[in-house]
Design an enzyme around this catalytic site. Structure first.
Site, PDB file in Angstrom:
ATOM      1  N   ARG A 107       0.496  -0.520  -0.007  1.00  0.00           N
ATOM      2  CA  ARG A 107      -0.331  -0.382   0.185  1.00  0.00           C
ATOM      3  C   ARG A 107       0.435   1.005  -0.008  1.00  0.00           C
ATOM      4  O   ARG A 107       1.439   1.701   0.811  1.00  0.00           O
ATOM      5  CB  ARG A 107      -0.614   0.149   1.549  1.00  0.00           C
ATOM      6  CG  ARG A 107      -1.759   1.356   1.008  1.00  0.00           C
ATOM      7  CD  ARG A 107      -2.371   0.862   3.105  1.00  0.00           C
ATOM      8  NE  ARG A 107      -3.886   1.670   2.792  1.00  0.00           N
ATOM      9  CZ  ARG A 107      -5.272   1.905   2.579  1.00  0.00           C
ATOM     10  NH1 ARG A 107      -5.453   0.397   2.116  1.00  0.00           N
ATOM     11  NH2 ARG A 107      -5.959   2.746   2.815  1.00  0.00           N
ATOM     12  N   HIS A 134      -6.973   1.004  -6.832  1.00  0.00           N
ATOM     13  CA  HIS A 134      -7.348   0.255  -5.863  1.00  0.00           C
ATOM     14  C   HIS A 134      -8.181  -0.489  -6.058  1.00  0.00           C
ATOM     15  O   HIS A 134      -9.144  -0.943  -6.270  1.00  0.00           O
ATOM     16  CB  HIS A 134      -7.989   1.231  -4.030  1.00  0.00           C
ATOM     17  CG  HIS A 134      -8.502   0.656  -3.080  1.00  0.00           C
ATOM     18  ND1 HIS A 134      -7.592  -0.556  -2.927  1.00  0.00           N
ATOM     19  CD2 HIS A 134      -8.628   1.062  -2.363  1.00  0.00           C
ATOM     20  CE1 HIS A 134      -8.082  -0.994  -1.059  1.00  0.00           C
ATOM     21  NE2 HIS A 134      -8.671   0.013  -1.196  1.00  0.00           N
ATOM     22  N   GLN A 137     -10.116  -3.110  -3.842  1.00  0.00           N
ATOM     23  CA  GLN A 137     -11.058  -2.840  -3.130  1.00  0.00           C
ATOM     24  C   GLN A 137     -12.597  -3.447  -4.810  1.00  0.00           C
ATOM     25  O   GLN A 137     -13.414  -2.949  -4.032  1.00  0.00           O
ATOM     26  CB  GLN A 137     -10.821  -1.246  -2.771  1.00  0.00           C
ATOM     27  CG  GLN A 137     -13.009  -0.258  -2.725  1.00  0.00           C
ATOM     28  CD  GLN A 137     -13.291  -0.564  -1.308  1.00  0.00           C
ATOM     29  OE1 GLN A 137     -12.803  -0.924  -0.626  1.00  0.00           O
ATOM     30  NE2 GLN A 137     -14.301  -1.392  -1.566  1.00  0.00           N
ATOM     31  N   ASP A 242     -17.549   7.606  -2.630  1.00  0.00           N
ATOM     32  CA  ASP A 242     -16.513   7.865  -1.805  1.00  0.00           C
ATOM     33  C   ASP A 242     -15.965   9.200  -1.105  1.00  0.00           C
ATOM     34  O   ASP A 242     -16.611  10.115  -1.509  1.00  0.00           O
ATOM     35  CB  ASP A 242     -15.267   7.025  -2.767  1.00  0.00           C
ATOM     36  CG  ASP A 242     -13.445   6.635  -1.321  1.00  0.00           C
ATOM     37  OD1 ASP A 242     -14.397   6.800  -0.107  1.00  0.00           O
ATOM     38  OD2 ASP A 242     -13.181   6.712  -2.126  1.00  0.00           O
ATOM     39  N   CYS A 281     -16.375   2.499  -0.090  1.00  0.00           N
ATOM     40  CA  CYS A 281     -15.700   1.813   0.658  1.00  0.00           C
ATOM     41  C   CYS A 281     -15.337   2.027   1.538  1.00  0.00           C
ATOM     42  O   CYS A 281     -14.386   1.133   1.666  1.00  0.00           O
ATOM     43  CB  CYS A 281     -14.373   2.506  -0.119  1.00  0.00           C
ATOM     44  SG  CYS A 281     -13.818   3.237  -1.228  1.00  0.00           S
ATOM     45  N   ARG A 309     -14.488  -7.783   1.909  1.00  0.00           N
ATOM     46  CA  ARG A 309     -12.525  -7.384   1.012  1.00  0.00           C
ATOM     47  C   ARG A 309     -11.581  -8.269   1.441  1.00  0.00           C
ATOM     48  O   ARG A 309     -10.961  -8.921   0.775  1.00  0.00           O
ATOM     49  CB  ARG A 309     -12.260  -6.025   1.683  1.00  0.00           C
ATOM     50  CG  ARG A 309     -12.229  -4.877   1.268  1.00  0.00           C
ATOM     51  CD  ARG A 309     -11.768  -4.232   0.094  1.00  0.00           C
ATOM     52  NE  ARG A 309     -10.422  -4.212   0.125  1.00  0.00           N
ATOM     53  CZ  ARG A 309      -9.175  -3.229   0.812  1.00  0.00           C
ATOM     54  NH1 ARG A 309     -10.378  -2.511   1.170  1.00  0.00           N
ATOM     55  NH2 ARG A 309      -8.403  -3.511   0.973  1.00  0.00           N
TER      56      ARG A 309
END
Length: 322
Positions: A107, A134, A137, A242, A281, A309
């Protein structure tokens, strides 16, 4: 993306449509196995290295828990815990970790950093988030949409090692409302891979990058781009949002709060999509991009999405490592 015989997962379209369906089928099967209390130690004895340059809740816990449930082990590597934080080149970190672990999840801020890790790694590299993408996700998002739209039930016979099947996304319409950020960009390509009818509504200047739209169109999709959230939301099956202010953008807060006025996912907006489920998310800034009453309503699948996830990443890891 591949490096020799090693497959990496840096972007959602590093998977073909068939491979994506295989991973989603496997994720659904892992979810059923966990709910039934069935062990699935498919990665027994294997180790995942986890590099974090950014803070994390869902990414860290889901990957670490997922490896435990698969019978393996995860090692947390904060930037200041390893030589990366003291100036070691990424390529050296990558080559060294490849001698110790079976896969690496990273990450990081710059997308080029995940690409360097992959270039020099002899084990799979998984993008746990960059400023540009991402994809993990998006895997969870697609699993959630498939569950909401009936595809999950159609696959009730799939096993963790099962292959691809009918997508379950036919005719599904999704409205993305808000910032064209890294999550939106990965989702745009993921929607193209699965034939989801996507409309993206952002303020001017905050849209999806042209190269991402080109990738989606190259997959045969034609995402609608608008600056009108009502137009995007009208009769949608899923409304997705988001945060307006991502990590590293805090100094833009005043400008962004002004620019995103009218893009809040609230009860008034949902009147234009009476059958829609709502996704986010997380983490959510309640009262900004989404209201508290919406995220707590029975139309919200936000926490199913967060749970997914775990299942999607377990499926991805086992697929990459098998």
């Amino acid at each position: 993306m591949s490096s020799g015989d090693v497959r990496h997962f840096l972007e959602i379209d590093d998977l073909s449509t068939d491979e994506l369906e295989t991973v989603l089928d496997r994720a659904a099967a892992y979810k059923r196995a966990q709910q039934a209390g069935e062990d699935h130690p498919d990665l027994a004895g294997q180790t995942l290295g986890m590099i974090f340059q950014k803070p994390s809740t869902r990414t860290r816990v889901s990957f670490e828990t997922g490896m435990t449930q698969l019978g393996g082990h995860a090692v947390f590597l904060g930037e200041d815990d390893i030589q990366l934080g003291r100036g070691e080149p990424l390529k050296d970190t990558s080559r060294t970790l490849s001698r110790y672990v079976d896969a690496v999840m990273a990450r990081v801020f710059k997308h080029e950093n995940i690409e360097v890790l992959a270039e020099y790694s002899s084990v799979p590299i998984v993008n746990g988030l960059t400023d540009d993408a991402h994809p993990c996700q998006t895997l969870a998002d697609l699993l959630t949409i498939r569950e909401q739209e009936g595809g999950f039930e159609e696959r009730s016979g799939s096993e963790p090692s099962g292959g691809a099947s009918n997508s379950g996304f036919d005719g599904v319409s999704v409205a993305w409302i808000g910032d064209g950020n890294n999550v939106a960009q990965s989702f745009t390509v993921g929607a193209a891979l699965t034939d989801i009818d996507l409309t993206v509504a952002t303020p001017e200047g905050y849209g999806i990058d042209d190269d991402v739209l080109d990738r989606a169109r190259g997959l045969g999709a034609d995402p609608t781009v608008t600056h009108d959230p009502v137009e995007a939301a009208t009769d949608a099956d899923i409304i997705y949002t988001d945060v307006w202010i991502s990590m590293g953008q805090e100094d833009e807060r005043d400008v962004r709060m002004n620019d995103f006025e009218g893009f809040q996912v609230c009860s008034d907006l949902l009147e234009h999509a009476p059958g829609a489920s709502v996704m986010h998310c997380l983490p959510a800034h309640r009262g900004e991009e989404i209201t508290d009453d919406v995220i707590e309503s029975d139309r919200s699948v936000v926490f199913d999405q967060a749970e997914n996830r775990l299942h999607a990443q377990k499926a991805l890891l086992s697929w990459l490592l098998e």
